[in-house]
Design a protein around this motif. Structure first.
Motif, PDB file in Angstrom:
ATOM      1  N   LYS A   8      36.778 -51.615 -47.745  1.00  7.59           N
ATOM      2  CA  LYS A   8      37.316 -52.608 -48.681  1.00  7.59           C
ATOM      3  C   LYS A   8      38.587 -52.110 -49.370  1.00  7.59           C
ATOM      4  O   LYS A   8      39.319 -52.894 -49.977  1.00  7.59           O
ATOM      5  N   ALA A   9      38.818 -50.783 -49.265  1.00  7.67           N
ATOM      6  CA  ALA A   9      39.991 -50.186 -49.907  1.00  7.67           C
ATOM      7  C   ALA A   9      41.043 -49.734 -48.903  1.00  7.67           C
ATOM      8  O   ALA A   9      42.088 -49.219 -49.287  1.00  7.67           O
ATOM      9  N   GLY A  10      40.778 -49.913 -47.611  1.00  8.79           N
ATOM     10  CA  GLY A  10      41.714 -49.456 -46.584  1.00  8.79           C
ATOM     11  C   GLY A  10      40.981 -48.812 -45.429  1.00  8.79           C
ATOM     12  O   GLY A  10      39.821 -49.136 -45.170  1.00  8.79           O
ATOM     13  N   LEU A  11      41.651 -47.894 -44.749  1.00  6.95           N
ATOM     14  CA  LEU A  11      41.000 -47.192 -43.638  1.00  6.95           C
ATOM     15  C   LEU A  11      39.927 -46.252 -44.183  1.00  6.95           C
ATOM     16  O   LEU A  11      40.184 -45.501 -45.135  1.00  6.95           O
ATOM     17  N   PRO A  12      38.727 -46.246 -43.596  1.00  3.78           N
ATOM     18  CA  PRO A  12      37.601 -45.489 -44.143  1.00  3.78           C
ATOM     19  C   PRO A  12      37.575 -44.029 -43.681  1.00  3.78           C
ATOM     20  O   PRO A  12      36.553 -43.525 -43.197  1.00  3.78           O
ATOM     21  N   VAL A  13      38.699 -43.348 -43.815  1.00  5.96           N
ATOM     22  CA  VAL A  13      38.828 -41.990 -43.287  1.00  5.96           C
ATOM     23  C   VAL A  13      38.252 -40.981 -44.281  1.00  5.96           C
ATOM     24  O   VAL A  13      38.610 -40.984 -45.469  1.00  5.96           O
ATOM     25  N   LEU A  14      37.361 -40.134 -43.812  1.00  7.09           N
ATOM     26  CA  LEU A  14      36.802 -39.062 -44.636  1.00  7.09           C
ATOM     27  C   LEU A  14      37.716 -37.850 -44.626  1.00  7.09           C
ATOM     28  O   LEU A  14      37.978 -37.231 -45.657  1.00  7.09           O
ATOM     29  N   ASP A  15      38.227 -37.511 -43.448  1.00  7.07           N
ATOM     30  CA  ASP A  15      39.063 -36.320 -43.313  1.00  7.07           C
ATOM     31  C   ASP A  15      39.986 -36.509 -42.120  1.00  7.07           C
ATOM     32  O   ASP A  15      39.595 -37.130 -41.115  1.00  7.07           O
ATOM     33  N   GLN A  16      41.199 -35.979 -42.216  1.00 13.47           N
ATOM     34  CA  GLN A  16      42.112 -36.021 -41.084  1.00 13.47           C
ATOM     35  C   GLN A  16      43.017 -34.807 -41.124  1.00 13.47           C
ATOM     36  O   GLN A  16      43.267 -34.239 -42.189  1.00 13.47           O
ATOM     37  N   GLU A  17      43.489 -34.418 -39.962  1.00 16.52           N
ATOM     38  CA  GLU A  17      44.377 -33.266 -39.885  1.00 16.52           C
ATOM     39  C   GLU A  17      45.281 -33.382 -38.673  1.00 16.52           C
ATOM     40  O   GLU A  17      44.896 -33.956 -37.649  1.00 16.52           O
ATOM     41  N   GLU A  18      46.480 -32.856 -38.838  1.00 20.77           N
ATOM     42  CA  GLU A  18      47.379 -32.763 -37.698  1.00 20.77           C
ATOM     43  C   GLU A  18      46.941 -31.566 -36.870  1.00 20.77           C
ATOM     44  O   GLU A  18      46.661 -30.497 -37.405  1.00 20.77           O
ATOM     45  N   VAL A  19      46.828 -31.753 -35.565  1.00 19.41           N
ATOM     46  CA  VAL A  19      46.327 -30.697 -34.693  1.00 19.41           C
ATOM     47  C   VAL A  19      47.445 -29.676 -34.461  1.00 19.41           C
ATOM     48  O   VAL A  19      48.509 -30.018 -33.947  1.00 19.41           O
ATOM     49  N   ALA A  20      47.183 -28.440 -34.869  1.00 17.95           N
ATOM     50  CA  ALA A  20      48.162 -27.373 -34.679  1.00 17.95           C
ATOM     51  C   ALA A  20      48.322 -27.062 -33.201  1.00 17.95           C
ATOM     52  O   ALA A  20      47.423 -27.314 -32.392  1.00 17.95           O
ATOM     53  N   GLU A  21      49.463 -26.465 -32.841  1.00 14.16           N
ATOM     54  CA  GLU A  21      49.748 -26.206 -31.432  1.00 14.16           C
ATOM     55  C   GLU A  21      48.675 -25.331 -30.775  1.00 14.16           C
ATOM     56  O   GLU A  21      48.191 -25.640 -29.696  1.00 14.16           O
ATOM     57  N   ARG A  22      48.302 -24.260 -31.451  1.00 14.17           N
ATOM     58  CA  ARG A  22      47.312 -23.365 -30.838  1.00 14.17           C
ATOM     59  C   ARG A  22      45.991 -24.102 -30.606  1.00 14.17           C
ATOM     60  O   ARG A  22      45.382 -23.990 -29.540  1.00 14.17           O
ATOM     61  N   GLU A  23      45.555 -24.864 -31.603  1.00 10.31           N
ATOM     62  CA  GLU A  23      44.299 -25.602 -31.455  1.00 10.31           C
ATOM     63  C   GLU A  23      44.398 -26.616 -30.322  1.00 10.31           C
ATOM     64  O   GLU A  23      43.448 -26.800 -29.553  1.00 10.31           O
ATOM     65  N   ALA A  24      45.545 -27.281 -30.210  1.00 16.03           N
ATOM     66  CA  ALA A  24      45.719 -28.270 -29.147  1.00 16.03           C
ATOM     67  C   ALA A  24      45.656 -27.620 -27.776  1.00 16.03           C
ATOM     68  O   ALA A  24      45.076 -28.180 -26.830  1.00 16.03           O
ATOM     69  N   MET A  25      46.226 -26.433 -27.646  1.00 14.96           N
ATOM     70  CA  MET A  25      46.180 -25.732 -26.358  1.00 14.96           C
ATOM     71  C   MET A  25      44.760 -25.282 -26.029  1.00 14.96           C
ATOM     72  O   MET A  25      44.314 -25.377 -24.877  1.00 14.96           O
ATOM     73  N   GLU A  26      44.051 -24.808 -27.033  1.00 15.83           N
ATOM     74  CA  GLU A  26      42.649 -24.427 -26.824  1.00 15.83           C
ATOM     75  C   GLU A  26      41.826 -25.642 -26.410  1.00 15.83           C
ATOM     76  O   GLU A  26      41.001 -25.570 -25.487  1.00 15.83           O
ATOM     77  N   ASP A  27      42.052 -26.765 -27.113  1.00 14.07           N
ATOM     78  CA  ASP A  27      41.329 -27.995 -26.773  1.00 14.07           C
ATOM     79  C   ASP A  27      41.605 -28.398 -25.330  1.00 14.07           C
ATOM     80  O   ASP A  27      40.688 -28.816 -24.597  1.00 14.07           O
ATOM     81  N   PHE A  28      42.868 -28.313 -24.931  1.00 16.24           N
ATOM     82  CA  PHE A  28      43.260 -28.683 -23.567  1.00 16.24           C
ATOM     83  C   PHE A  28      42.437 -27.891 -22.551  1.00 16.24           C
ATOM     84  O   PHE A  28      41.923 -28.473 -21.579  1.00 16.24           O
ATOM     85  N   MET A  29      42.301 -26.589 -22.773  1.00 18.16           N
ATOM     86  CA  MET A  29      41.564 -25.754 -21.817  1.00 18.16           C
ATOM     87  C   MET A  29      40.066 -26.017 -21.878  1.00 18.16           C
ATOM     88  O   MET A  29      39.403 -26.145 -20.845  1.00 18.16           O
ATOM     89  N   MET A  30      39.525 -26.144 -23.074  1.00 18.66           N
ATOM     90  CA  MET A  30      38.066 -26.264 -23.204  1.00 18.66           C
ATOM     91  C   MET A  30      37.548 -27.590 -22.666  1.00 18.66           C
ATOM     92  O   MET A  30      36.522 -27.624 -21.984  1.00 18.66           O
ATOM     93  N   VAL A  31      38.240 -28.680 -22.983  1.00 19.65           N
ATOM     94  CA  VAL A  31      37.761 -29.963 -22.476  1.00 19.65           C
ATOM     95  C   VAL A  31      38.189 -30.174 -21.027  1.00 19.65           C
ATOM     96  O   VAL A  31      37.455 -30.752 -20.226  1.00 19.65           O
ATOM     97  N   GLY A  32      39.381 -29.693 -20.683  1.00 21.66           N
ATOM     98  CA  GLY A  32      39.874 -29.888 -19.319  1.00 21.66           C
ATOM     99  C   GLY A  32      39.056 -29.148 -18.285  1.00 21.66           C
ATOM    100  O   GLY A  32      38.860 -29.640 -17.167  1.00 21.66           O
ATOM    101  N   LEU A  33      38.558 -27.969 -18.642  1.00 24.49           N
ATOM    102  CA  LEU A  33      37.766 -27.196 -17.688  1.00 24.49           C
ATOM    103  C   LEU A  33      36.351 -27.747 -17.531  1.00 24.49           C
ATOM    104  O   LEU A  33      35.626 -27.325 -16.629  1.00 24.49           O
ATOM    105  N   ARG A  34      35.941 -28.685 -18.378  1.00 26.32           N
ATOM    106  CA  ARG A  34      34.662 -29.357 -18.143  1.00 26.32           C
ATOM    107  C   ARG A  34      34.723 -30.199 -16.868  1.00 26.32           C
ATOM    108  O   ARG A  34      33.701 -30.417 -16.214  1.00 26.32           O
ATOM    109  N   LEU A  35      35.915 -30.711 -16.562  1.00 30.85           N
ATOM    110  CA  LEU A  35      36.090 -31.454 -15.315  1.00 30.85           C
ATOM    111  C   LEU A  35      36.080 -30.478 -14.150  1.00 30.85           C
ATOM    112  O   LEU A  35      36.750 -29.444 -14.194  1.00 30.85           O
TER     113      LEU A  35
END
Length: 388
Positions: free
Chosen positions: A296-323
């Motif tokens: 009722k006050a806008g987007l119901p976001v509890l928490d948000q963050e910009e993904v840092a480069e290192r974290e994004a690269m780690e995410d790329f490897m961890m989720v990508g290697l599941r395939l």
């Protein structure tokens, strides 16, 4: 870092209501009785409107409605909900995939018709086991007969793309019980199966029992034998293991989940939902009434963050290697403007020497032993120090 600036082509929507809470479940879900369902659907529509205004959607390739159990909605509620999805995300790709999670016993003909007319074209049933004793032990309230009836109803309603979830490593589960469940699952001749190992999560009944030493889990070697059995049986039956826990006939891989495994952007709507939009990850307010109030006050976001480069690269490897096809050097360079080997070369070399990773013509993938030890592989990239 080259930020992910693309507009998401995937939408996740959370319906948090369930008939009951299963003993292993730590999802953001609540027993349906007494819940303000209509008010929740009002809130979802407000969030859709605000989201579409903030980041106007283009072509949508996949929609996934999870929970909870979305199919506890009545046919009228389902019709209303799906109409609001179409109103705010109207431009579906010609080959779109629109999945709805369902529990056996919650999908009658009228509800399935409302789902079909609302655009749903894929169902994912939470079956978990074809052993009645195990179903009771894990807190499921459906019967094996409910499974057969629900799948028959789905086929009669015109759903050809149907998946079921199964779990192995359940308390007191034997290799023979897993084999029997696979027999029954394969007899259904479905195009897709998701088969997960049990994880004992905090804030569940199973975790409480585990802490007391009262959860009789199979021995590790028995659980490994179950996974080998699953992989071998599914391959023999003509299914490709395209992701660690997912098996599909050709052309029936989950398009929506592949968005996650390729670390692509997606809208996340509903109580407790996660989203990844314009390089930022967010999580919504979790409680039902707090979520309703927040919209009722806008987007119901509890928490948000910009993904840092290192974290994004780690995410790329961890989720990508599941395939099972692994990660692609060109994809990595396109996203980060740097080479995969120069960034993670030492870690990749070490894992390859351990027999957990192997080279492909375009990148790297898990070996069969790496599939069994996936968490060890993924953890290695969290510990790695990417080159600067």
């Amino acid at each position: 870092m080259r930020q992910r600036t693309e507009t998401p082509e995937a939408v996740y929507i959370h319906i948090p209501f369930c008939t009951n809470k299963c003993h292993y479940c730590d999802f953001n879900s609540y027993v349906l009785k007494g819940q303000p369902v209509h008010e929740y659907l009002d809130a979802l529509e407000r969030e859709m409107e605000a989201t579409a205004s903030a980041v106007p959607p283009g072509v949508i390739r996949t929609v996934f409605v999870g929970g909870g159990t979305p199919t506890v909605l009545t046919p009228e509620q389902m019709e209303r909900f799906l109409a609001s999805v179409r109103a705010y995300f109207p431009n579906l790709a010609p080959d779109y995939e629109f999945t709805m999670e369902a529990n056996p016993g919650t999908t009658d003909a009228e509800k399935l018709q409302a789902m079909r007319e609302g655009g749903v074209n894929r169902l994912s049933f939470g079956v978990q086991s074809f052993d009645s004793g195990l179903l009771h032990a894990i807190g499921r309230i459906h019967s094996v007969d409910d499974v057969y009836r629900s799948i028959d109803n789905a086929r009669a309603a015109g759903f050809a793309n149907v998946s079921i979830d199964l779990i192995f490593g359940l308390p007191n589960q034997t290799l023979q019980q897993m084999s029997d469940t696979l027999d029954k699952a394969l007899e259904l001749k479905l195009p897709h199966h998701s088969i997960y190992s049990l994880k004992v999560e905090e804030n569940t009944l199973f975790h409480t029992l585990y802490e007391r030493g009262e959860l009789p889990l199979p021995k590790e070697e028995d659980e490994v034998a179950m996974f080998h059995l699953i992989m071998d049986r599914m391959r023999s039956a003509g299914y490709e293991q395209y992701e660690i826990s997912n098996f599909a006939k050709p052309g029936f891989e989950s398009k929506h989940n592949t968005v996650y495994w390729r670390n692509e952007s997606y809208y996340g709507l509903g109580a407790g939902a996660h989203g990844y939009v314009k390089g930022r990850r967010h999580v919504n307010v979790k409680g039902i009434q707090p979520y309703i109030d927040a919209t009722k006050a806008g987007l119901p976001v509890l928490d948000q963050e910009e993904v840092a480069e290192r974290e994004a690269m780690e995410d790329f490897m961890m989720v990508g290697l599941r395939l099972l096809r692994g990660v692609d050097r060109a994809d990595f360079e396109a996203q980060f403007g740097r080479g995969l080997d120069e960034t993670f070369g030492n870690t990749i070399e070490r894992l390859a020497k351990q027999g957990l990773l192997e080279a492909t013509p375009v990148g790297y993938r898990l070996t069969r032993n790496g599939i069994l030890l996936g968490n060890e592989v993924f953890g290695a990239f969290l510990e790695a120090q990417p080159a600067t």
